[in-house]
Design an enzyme around this catalytic site. Structure first.
Site, PDB file in Angstrom:
ATOM      1  N   PRO A  91     -11.684   5.336   6.649  1.00 36.91           N
ATOM      2  CG  PRO A  91     -13.620   5.369   5.338  1.00 36.91           C
ATOM      3  CD  PRO A  91     -12.695   6.264   6.106  1.00 36.91           C
TER       4      PRO A  91
ATOM      5  CD  GLU B 290      -0.862  -8.270  13.987  1.00 38.65           C
ATOM      6  OE1 GLU B 290      -1.587  -9.275  14.056  1.00 38.65           O
ATOM      7  OE2 GLU B 290      -1.053  -7.229  14.668  1.00 38.65           O
ATOM      8  CE1 TYR B 291       0.868  -8.235   4.286  1.00 36.36           C
ATOM      9  CE2 TYR B 291       0.299 -10.507   4.816  1.00 36.36           C
ATOM     10  CZ  TYR B 291       0.283  -9.435   3.937  1.00 36.36           C
ATOM     11  OH  TYR B 291      -0.328  -9.570   2.726  1.00 36.36           O
ATOM     12  CB  VAL B 292      -3.325  -7.408   9.098  1.00 36.04           C
ATOM     13  CG1 VAL B 292      -4.772  -7.882   9.113  1.00 36.04           C
ATOM     14  CG2 VAL B 292      -2.834  -7.145  10.505  1.00 36.04           C
TER      15      VAL B 292
ATOM     16  N   GLY C 235       0.827  -1.197   0.000  1.00 34.36           N
ATOM     17  CA  GLY C 235       0.000   0.000   0.000  1.00 34.36           C
ATOM     18  C   GLY C 235       0.856   1.240   0.000  1.00 34.36           C
TER      19      GLY C 235
ATOM     20  CB  SER D  99       4.436   5.994   4.721  1.00 34.93           C
ATOM     21  OG  SER D  99       3.038   5.777   4.813  1.00 34.93           O
TER      22      SER D  99
ATOM     23  CG  ASN E 276      -5.478   5.237   8.413  1.00 35.05           C
ATOM     24  OD1 ASN E 276      -4.697   4.822   7.550  1.00 35.05           O
ATOM     25  ND2 ASN E 276      -5.514   6.508   8.796  1.00 35.05           N
TER      26      ASN E 276
ATOM     27  CB  VAL F  21       2.634  -0.295   3.791  1.00 32.47           C
ATOM     28  CG1 VAL F  21       2.639  -1.563   4.638  1.00 32.47           C
ATOM     29  CG2 VAL F  21       2.286   0.918   4.653  1.00 32.47           C
TER      30      VAL F  21
ATOM     31  CG  ASP G 121      -5.651  10.163   9.305  1.00 30.09           C
ATOM     32  OD1 ASP G 121      -6.669  10.769   8.905  1.00 30.09           O
ATOM     33  OD2 ASP G 121      -4.778   9.736   8.535  1.00 30.09           O
TER      34      ASP G 121
END
Length: 460
Positions: free
Chosen positions: A139, A91-93, A19, A24, A141, A26, A136
């Site tokens: 939707p 953590e990877y979700v 993302g 930033s 986040n 990700v 913040d």
């Protein structure tokens, strides 16, 4: 070497991009030391910005987010610097943002919105308990897994309550369609600001658009938010009262985040199981079938009122009152015998009712809980006045002229002429002595303020 193959800090191998935001990127990455998949957030350098800012932002996010350990918040493992860039290891979700979900599916059913609200609200309540503001909640986040589990992420602009960042003076922090009115006016963000942003996020999930829409002109959008000319969600049903309280213009009028969680848990719970608190009663959100309506309403049958001059088929209407919070009440009971019963020594202050007969049946109270231009929401409470168990109940009233019932929950509705009849939903039919049940409805109004009809209750 392709960037996707980069090894960060000699440990995290970037696999692919998961993302991107304004500040930033990700990455999905593999922690080669612990042999697990993680998410690595890389902070970008913004042109004209002090190079120290991404570093400060990364460290602040890591410090605050790592304090929060909650099943519905994305965990932060580490923060590091490599080759002049700052990275946050999380953590990877395996999930999609709520924004992507809405783009694919459109507005979500009420039950899904309530579930997401409960989960994200619980995580934010834990954050608030540690005096952490997210600032913040949008939707973008909120991550939703395939099994429906929701998690809040991206504490990039979060701060500890009371912490003041000089670099933010005169700057509106957050995503415009979701910022609270006090923040849009240039004021300080507080715990109620997160409540507002979560309410705006849930409104968007329910209706497909933020409460005040979107605009390419930020000044126009800021004006809409600060003026707070809010239209209740057309598809809110029993969720409307909760959202409208979360989206109050006055921060002091909003519930706290723990109260929001309780309110959302009360949506879909039988009234007898709901916590009895003043703020919960005002929200009028009790209901077992959040995603269901009565058969006639679901089939598209609108219940329309006849002229107001139609005679009301009741024997003895009780007075109508207006309380301090603009709630209107009207109550009737079953016909009384010729002899006048003794007055009650301590009448309930929450109900306006005539004294029931010694062997009476049930009484009903119609309460307008919310109103807006062209519509209103009401709650009808049924009370068992008899000394024995009530096996079922029916409530009737004459629909005022210019009124159309659009949605009804916790009961089965029918109409004969101008008379509306609501029968218990089955699960709320049995009432012990002195116990109560309730059902709710929304209505369209062609003109004027919502009328308060005189209601009559009959035991089945």
């Amino acid at each position: 070497m392709a960037f996707e193959e980069q090894l960060v800090s000699g440990r995290y191998r970037l696999l692919d991009r998961a993302g991107r935001g304004a500040m930033s990127v990700v990455w999905r990455a593999r922690d080669e030391r612990l042999d697990r998949v993680v998410a690595v957030k890389q902070f970008l350098h913004e042109p004209g910005l002090d190079p120290a800012v991404p570093c400060d932002r990364a460290i602040r996010e890591a410090r605050l987010a790592s304090r929060l350990r909650h099943p519905h918040a994305v965990a932060v493992y580490d923060v590091l610097e490599d080759a002049g860039s700052m990275y946050l290891v999380m953590e990877y979700v395996p999930a999609r943002s709520l924004t992507d979900l809405l783009l694919e599916r459109g507005p979500l059913p009420r039950c899904d919105v309530v579930r997401i609200g409960r989960q994200i609200g619980a995580a934010l309540a834990a954050a608030h308990g540690d005096w952490i503001l997210h600032r913040d909640v949008t939707p973008n986040n909120v991550l939703v897994s395939a099994d429906g589990t929701a998690r809040i992420t991206d504490f990039g602009v979060s701060r500890a309550l009371g912490e003041h960042l000089a670099a933010e003076d005169g700057v509106v922090v957050g995503t415009l369609p979701y910022v609270a009115p006090e923040v849009a006016r240039g004021g300080e963000a507080g715990l109620p600001s997160d409540v507002y942003s979560l309410g705006a996020t849930l409104y968007t999930a329910l209706e497909g658009t933020p409460p005040f829409g979107t605009s390419d002109d930020p000044i126009t959008l800021l004006r809409r938010i600060t003026e707070n000319q809010l239209v209740p969600p057309p598809h809110g049903g029993p969720l409307t009262g909760v959202l409208m309280r979360m989206l109050e213009r006055d921060p002091a009028a909003r519930p706290s985040m723990p109260e929001v969680v309780e309110l959302l848990h009360a949506v879909g719970r039988p009234p007898s199981a709901a916590p009895r608190r003043p703020w919960l009663r005002r929200a009028a959100v009790t209901g077992a079938a959040v995603c269901l309506t009565s058969a006639s309403v679901a089939a598209g049958v609108a219940l329309t009122g006849e002229p107001a001059s139609t005679a009301v088929p009741v024997d003895r209407p009780a007075p109508t009152t207006v309380t301090a919070d603009h709630t209107v009440h009207a109550t009737t009971t079953a016909p009384a015998p010729v002899s006048t019963p003794a007055p009650e020594p301590a009448p309930r202050p929450a109900r306006v009712t005539a004294q029931p007969p010694p062997e009476g049946g049930c009484s009903a109270r119609y309460q307008v809980t919310n109103s807006w231009p062209g519509g209103a929401q009401a709650e009808v409470t049924v009370h068992n006045d008899r000394p024995t168990r009530l096996a079922g109940w029916t409530v009737t009233w004459v629909l005022p002229g210019g009124t159309v019932i659009r949605d009804l929950w916790n009961g089965s509705v029918s109409r004969s002429g101008s008379t509306v009849t609501v029968t218990d939903a089955g699960w709320n039919a049995l009432l012990e002595p002195d116990a109560s049940a309730s059902f709710g409805l929304t209505e369209d109004l062609t003109a004027g303020r919502p009328a308060v009809p005189v209601v009559s209750c009959h035991p089945n």
